[in-house]
Motif scaffolding. Structure first.
Motif, PDB file in Angstrom:
ATOM      1  N   GLN A  78     -40.899 -29.210  19.214  1.00  9.95           N
ATOM      2  CA  GLN A  78     -41.291 -29.201  20.622  1.00  9.95           C
ATOM      3  C   GLN A  78     -40.538 -30.228  21.455  1.00  9.95           C
ATOM      4  O   GLN A  78     -40.484 -30.121  22.675  1.00  9.95           O
ATOM      5  N   ALA A  79     -39.959 -31.236  20.795  1.00 12.33           N
ATOM      6  CA  ALA A  79     -39.252 -32.302  21.498  1.00 12.33           C
ATOM      7  C   ALA A  79     -38.039 -32.737  20.675  1.00 12.33           C
ATOM      8  O   ALA A  79     -37.971 -32.476  19.471  1.00 12.33           O
ATOM      9  N   HIS A  80     -37.103 -33.417  21.341  1.00 10.20           N
ATOM     10  CA  HIS A  80     -35.859 -33.826  20.692  1.00 10.20           C
ATOM     11  C   HIS A  80     -36.087 -34.701  19.459  1.00 10.20           C
ATOM     12  O   HIS A  80     -35.353 -34.617  18.491  1.00 10.20           O
ATOM     13  N   HIS A  81     -37.078 -35.569  19.495  1.00  5.82           N
ATOM     14  CA  HIS A  81     -37.282 -36.530  18.412  1.00  5.82           C
ATOM     15  C   HIS A  81     -38.527 -36.219  17.583  1.00  5.82           C
ATOM     16  O   HIS A  81     -39.147 -37.140  17.043  1.00  5.82           O
ATOM     17  N   ASP A  82     -38.860 -34.955  17.462  1.00  6.50           N
ATOM     18  CA  ASP A  82     -40.003 -34.562  16.635  1.00  6.50           C
ATOM     19  C   ASP A  82     -39.720 -34.834  15.163  1.00  6.50           C
ATOM     20  O   ASP A  82     -38.567 -34.930  14.741  1.00  6.50           O
ATOM     21  N   ILE A  83     -40.803 -34.913  14.408  1.00  4.70           N
ATOM     22  CA  ILE A  83     -40.694 -34.957  12.955  1.00  4.70           C
ATOM     23  C   ILE A  83     -40.984 -33.555  12.433  1.00  4.70           C
ATOM     24  O   ILE A  83     -41.498 -32.704  13.164  1.00  4.70           O
ATOM     25  N   CYS A  84     -40.663 -33.316  11.196  1.00  4.89           N
ATOM     26  CA  CYS A  84     -40.883 -31.998  10.598  1.00  4.89           C
ATOM     27  C   CYS A  84     -42.382 -31.689  10.561  1.00  4.89           C
ATOM     28  O   CYS A  84     -43.172 -32.482  10.039  1.00  4.89           O
TER      29      CYS A  84
END
Length: 113
Positions: free
Chosen positions: A83-89
Motif C-alpha cells: 500500500q505504500a513505498h516502505h511497506d513490509i511484507c
C-alpha cells in the motif's frame, strides 16, 4: 498540484496521436494509475476537464483504472501487494521488498469518432 502538468502532458500525447491518425474528436480516454503514483484521482479528473478545453478531447470521458502496487519479497519469495513505498511484507513481515510496479501513469486506450 502536479496533476495539471500531468494532464497537459497526457493531452500532448493525445493531440499528437490525433494528428498522426487524422482524428478530429476523442470521446473516451482510459488511464492506468499505479497505487503508489502519488496522483490524486479527483484532482486529475478536475484538471483533465480544464485541460481538454479547446482540444480534440474536449468533453471526453476520462476512465481511471487503478493498478495495485506489487513487490517481490526476498524473504518468503512471494509477490505481494503493498500500500505504500516502505511497506513490509504482509506475509512474513520482512522489510526486504523489491517493488515491481505501482508508480505508473499511462494511457491504456483512446476512443474517438
Amino acid at each position: 498540484m502536479h496533476e495539471l502538468s500531468l494532464c497537459q502532458n497526457i493531452l500532448e500525447i493525445v493531440e499528437q496521436q490525433c494528428k498522426t491518425h487524422h482524428i478530429k474528436k476523442v470521446t473516451e480516454l482510459w488511464l492506468e494509475i499505479g497505487a503508489l503514483s502519488c496522483v490524486e484521482p479527483d484532482a486529475l479528473k478536475f484538471c483533465f476537464d480544464i485541460s481538454c478545453q479547446g482540444t480534440p478531447a474536449e468533453g471526453c470521458t476520462l476512465h481511471l483504472i487503478e493498478i495495485p502496487a506489487l513487490a517481490w519479497c526476498w524473504q518468503c519469495e512471494k509477490q505481494v501487494e503493498i500500500q505504500a513505498h516502505h511497506d513490509i511484507c504482509p506475509q512474513c513481515g520482512s522489510p526486504h521488498l523489491q517493488r515491481q510496479n505501482g508508480t505508473e501513469l499511462r494511457i491504456k486506450e483512446i476512443a474517438f469518432e
